[in-house]
Design an enzyme around this catalytic site. Structure first.
Site, PDB file in Angstrom:
ATOM      1  N   THR A 284      44.994  35.862  31.197  1.00  0.00           N
ATOM      2  CA  THR A 284      44.094  36.977  30.958  1.00  0.00           C
ATOM      3  C   THR A 284      43.021  36.606  29.941  1.00  0.00           C
ATOM      4  O   THR A 284      43.259  35.800  29.061  1.00  0.00           O
ATOM      5  CB  THR A 284      44.924  38.146  30.414  1.00  0.00           C
ATOM      6  OG1 THR A 284      46.040  38.316  31.262  1.00  0.00           O
ATOM      7  CG2 THR A 284      44.140  39.405  30.294  1.00  0.00           C
TER       8      THR A 284
ATOM      9  N   THR B 207      42.136  38.800  34.646  1.00  0.00           N
ATOM     10  CA  THR B 207      43.279  37.918  34.470  1.00  0.00           C
ATOM     11  C   THR B 207      43.697  37.232  35.763  1.00  0.00           C
ATOM     12  O   THR B 207      43.420  37.734  36.856  1.00  0.00           O
ATOM     13  CB  THR B 207      44.483  38.738  33.930  1.00  0.00           C
ATOM     14  OG1 THR B 207      45.580  37.877  33.705  1.00  0.00           O
ATOM     15  CG2 THR B 207      44.920  39.815  34.908  1.00  0.00           C
TER      16      THR B 207
ATOM     17  N   ASN C 218      46.971  36.344  35.333  1.00  0.00           N
ATOM     18  CA  ASN C 218      48.313  36.540  34.785  1.00  0.00           C
ATOM     19  C   ASN C 218      48.705  35.373  33.884  1.00  0.00           C
ATOM     20  O   ASN C 218      48.334  35.353  32.738  1.00  0.00           O
ATOM     21  CB  ASN C 218      49.349  36.817  35.872  1.00  0.00           C
ATOM     22  CG  ASN C 218      50.606  37.451  35.287  1.00  0.00           C
ATOM     23  OD1 ASN C 218      50.526  38.139  34.268  1.00  0.00           O
ATOM     24  ND2 ASN C 218      51.746  37.253  35.894  1.00  0.00           N
TER      25      ASN C 218
ATOM     26  N   GLU D 138      49.725  37.492  39.923  1.00  0.00           N
ATOM     27  CA  GLU D 138      49.769  38.869  39.414  1.00  0.00           C
ATOM     28  C   GLU D 138      50.907  39.692  40.003  1.00  0.00           C
ATOM     29  O   GLU D 138      51.275  40.731  39.463  1.00  0.00           O
ATOM     30  CB  GLU D 138      48.436  39.567  39.745  1.00  0.00           C
ATOM     31  CG  GLU D 138      47.950  40.500  38.668  1.00  0.00           C
ATOM     32  CD  GLU D 138      47.522  39.734  37.449  1.00  0.00           C
ATOM     33  OE1 GLU D 138      48.119  39.973  36.385  1.00  0.00           O
ATOM     34  OE2 GLU D 138      46.620  38.891  37.545  1.00  0.00           O
TER      35      GLU D 138
ATOM     36  N   ASP E 127      53.680  41.258  37.993  1.00  0.00           N
ATOM     37  CA  ASP E 127      53.552  42.494  37.205  1.00  0.00           C
ATOM     38  C   ASP E 127      54.235  43.684  37.884  1.00  0.00           C
ATOM     39  O   ASP E 127      54.431  44.724  37.274  1.00  0.00           O
ATOM     40  CB  ASP E 127      52.076  42.828  36.949  1.00  0.00           C
ATOM     41  CG  ASP E 127      51.490  42.008  35.808  1.00  0.00           C
ATOM     42  OD1 ASP E 127      52.266  41.365  35.074  1.00  0.00           O
ATOM     43  OD2 ASP E 127      50.260  41.999  35.646  1.00  0.00           O
TER      44      ASP E 127
ATOM     45  N   SER F 296      48.920  46.004  31.850  1.00  0.00           N
ATOM     46  CA  SER F 296      48.794  46.435  30.450  1.00  0.00           C
ATOM     47  C   SER F 296      47.387  46.193  29.924  1.00  0.00           C
ATOM     48  O   SER F 296      47.110  46.451  28.744  1.00  0.00           O
ATOM     49  CB  SER F 296      49.778  45.659  29.571  1.00  0.00           C
ATOM     50  OG  SER F 296      51.095  45.891  29.993  1.00  0.00           O
TER      51      SER F 296
ATOM     52  N   GLY G 250      47.294  38.912  26.936  1.00  0.00           N
ATOM     53  CA  GLY G 250      48.632  38.848  26.347  1.00  0.00           C
ATOM     54  C   GLY G 250      49.684  39.705  27.025  1.00  0.00           C
ATOM     55  O   GLY G 250      50.657  40.105  26.381  1.00  0.00           O
ATOM     56  N   GLY G 251      49.505  40.032  28.317  1.00  0.00           N
ATOM     57  CA  GLY G 251      50.539  40.789  29.032  1.00  0.00           C
ATOM     58  C   GLY G 251      50.846  42.091  28.307  1.00  0.00           C
ATOM     59  O   GLY G 251      49.945  42.801  27.856  1.00  0.00           O
TER      60      GLY G 251
HETATM   61  N1  GLY Z   1      49.003  40.355  33.976  1.00  0.00           N
HETATM   62  C1  GLY Z   1      49.157  41.103  32.805  1.00  0.00           C
HETATM   63  C2  GLY Z   1      48.745  42.506  32.939  1.00  0.00           C
HETATM   64  O1  GLY Z   1      47.909  42.829  33.757  1.00  0.00           O
HETATM   65  O2  GLY Z   1      49.276  43.331  32.241  1.00  0.00           O
END
Ligand code: GLY
Length: 591
Positions: free
Chosen positions: A400, A418, A420, A439, A442, A472, A492-493
């Site tokens: 991301t 992102t 991911n 992705e 997720d 997120s 950062g997820g």
């Molecule tokens: N891949 C992380 C997010 O979209 O939350």
């Protein structure tokens, strides 16, 4: 800026003992996903933090995770482009100079604040392929197969970035695509000289580059890792970008680019089809917004959880005297952890793609409901996560990168997009030159089983054909008295939410300038696992002991996230840009 005098600075310098720094170790890192980490980041000291100053500019500012991309954005603004023109130019430039994360093989979100006061949200998140199924990552016994959603073509969602950039530019840009994509094509064709910050990121997955000849041909230097001073040329990516330059989004979704991705997917056990690409669409929507002590937070609705979760945390925190308690104090840290714990339980239970599920955002953010959630927080004791359930009861029915732009007219754009993981699925289709996302991880691979960010999610986010996985990502704009105040966001997820939140609170409550706010050590709590991630320097040894005595469990992590933020200083009117110290390749640049 409720607390004009940053008293935390003096206190924190005294409190930062060597023992605090020693508490983190490299072995502590494995519990937080690698793609959320940035091994390049040196821990800051409180003395360094006290001196941290943002870059200032009078007219316009761009902050991104790679200095050449920031410069591309500034050049477009100087040529008379607006913030959306610059955002699209930066988006394509990052796809070249920040290939781990900047992408055309993934998707994301854009939040726009127009100078006329309108706020907009653009969703260009990836979609699940039409052949996807809820159990596609499980074996015959219902066990999730490790790596299937992250390391194979089955993890690839239908990319959205090219259509997202196209939609933004057509609706709110003022320049032709050819003008804003030109710098990216040049950077790909001529190459660019790698600096230490770039090398550190490449090194994160350098071993994986050797696995596929087409990846190694570009991302290894005659089979060897690149070193500082080498030039990274990407002629295949340059060709792909030229196809987009000439044919627009159609070239990507209906032309040879889609055909090559589909061919590679089919050859390697994936399920992507030409129909997936032809059916892909982006959506304009209303942002989620909420008030916090005179500030208005403008952020992302589902399929991002970001805006809703940030707003719920802020609504829980609203009555507490955070400024008086101070940054890193036992009371502030305890209260922030408890608010995050409750909001993440709701995130993981109730939110999903609005095209498929009903998101109870009004209920989750209603003052009465938030007051009831707040009332469960004990002032002197942690609530074990096992005792927290989604606050609305059972569900009804069923790396991301971030960048910020402010232009000379007062338009602002926040983007997070992102693939991911750092370098996504680690594979490039044929000679297309760009990494594909992973992705699909997720989604909920199986209710109750954590994904690679440790998020334990429910059925609401289960895989369905054409659905977007819950994200997120939280590109966020903050207004104060209706005027632009801050543009912020991070990779950062799951940690994106707390990083973005803290960049705002550090300014609004703890009196930091923008640079200090993004550099300051962070905390992150996500309900499950029942563990608080902390960066070194946030807690004194005494504060940590006290909090542990209250029942909190800490995990020291070297660093995560990379907030790229801009503040409009209400006193000077100047723009203050802050590139996160954790992403040293980045730059805040303006004029
Ligand atoms: N891949 C992380 C997010 O979209 O939350």
């Amino acid at each position: 800026m409720r607390n004009a005098f940053p008293a935390w600075v003096a206190i924190a310098i005294l409190a930062a003992t060597p023992a605090t720094w020693a508490a983190q170790s490299s072995s502590a890192r494995h519990k937080i996903p690698r793609q959320a980490l940035d091994a390049t980041a040196a821990p800051t000291t409180m003395a360094a933090l006290a001196k941290a100053m943002p870059v200032t500019a009078k007219h316009a500012m761009v902050v991104s995770a790679q200095h050449l991309a920031s410069q591309v954005g500034v050049d477009i603004l100087k040529q008379g482009g607006n913030a959306v023109d610059a955002a699209v130019a930066v988006g394509y430039a990052l796809a070249v100079v920040h290939p781990c994360c900047g992408n055309i093989g993934g998707g994301g979100f854009m939040v726009v604040h127009l100078a006329n006061g309108r706020n907009l949200f653009l969703d260009f998140r990836e979609k699940a392929p039409l052949k996807a199924t809820p159990t596609m990552y499980q074996d015959a016994s219902g066990n999730v197969i490790p790596g299937k959603s992250t390391g194979s073509y089955l993890g690839v969602g239908v990319p959205g970035t090219v259509m997202g950039m196209d939609a933004a530019l057509k609706k709110y840009g003022s320049m032709p695509l050819q003008q804003v994509i030109a710098p990216a094509i040049k950077l790909a064709r001529d190459g660019f000289v790698l600096q230490q910050g770039d090398i550190n990121i490449l090194n994160e997955r350098v071993k994986d580059f050797a696995k596929y000849p087409n990846v190694a041909a570009t991302f290894l230097n005659h089979g060897k890792p690149y070193v500082v001073g080498d030039r990274l040329r990407q002629p295949q990516l340059a060709h792909t970008l030229e196809l987009i330059e000439k044919g627009g989004a159609r070239a990507f979704y209906r032309g040879s680019i889609a055909r090559k991705v589909v061919a590679a997917s089919q050859a390697q056990g994936g399920i992507l089809s030409m129909k997936d690409f032809a059916d892909y669409s982006v959506t304009w929507d209303k942002p989620v917004s909420c008030d916090y002590h005179g500030y208005t937070i403008v952020s992302d609705p589902p399929p991002s959880s970001g805006g809703t979760t940030i707003c719920q945390i802020l609504q829980i925190l609203k009555p507490y005297p955070l400024a008086q308690w101070g940054y890193g104090s036992v009371n502030s840290v305890h209260t922030m952890i408890e608010a995050e714990r409750r909001a993440f339980a709701d995130r993981n239970t109730y939110l999903g793609d609005p095209a498929f599920v009903k998101n109870p955002i009004d209920k989750l953010l209603s003052p009465q409901h938030v007051a009831a959630m707040r009332a469960t927080i004990k002032p002197d004791k942690a609530t074990p996560s096992s005792e927290i359930k989604g606050s609305l009861g059972p569900v009804e029915g069923t790396n991301t990168t971030d960048y910020s732009v402010v232009d000379q007219h007062g338009n602002a754009v926040a983007v997070t997009y992102t693939i991911n993981y750092l370098f996504g699925v680690g594979q490039i289709a044929g000679d297309t030159g760009f990494f594909l996302n992973n992705e699909m991880d997720d989604f909920t691979s199986k209710p109750g089983v954590p994904n690679s960010f440790g998020l334990v999610q429910g059925r609401i986010n289960q895989i369905e054909p054409g659905k977007r996985p819950l994200s997120s990502m939280s590109p966020t704009i903050v207004l104060r008295d209706g005027k632009l105040f801050m543009v912020t966001g991070s990779p950062g997820g799951s940690t994106i939410i707390s990083t973005t939140l803290e960049s705002f609170l550090n300014v609004a409550e703890f009196g930091m300038n923008m640079q200090q706010a993004v550099d300051a050590p962070r905390l992150h709590e996500q309900w499950l696992p029942d563990q608080v991630f902390v960066e070194p320097g946030l807690l004194t040894a005494a504060a940590q002991r006290k909090l542990e005595g209250m029942g909190h469990h800490f995990k020291a992590v070297k660093s995560w996230g990379a907030d790229e933020a801009i503040l409009v200083n209400p006193e000077t009117g100047l723009l203050e840009g802050a590139n996160d110290r954790r992403r040293p390749a980045g730059l805040a640049a303006g004029y």
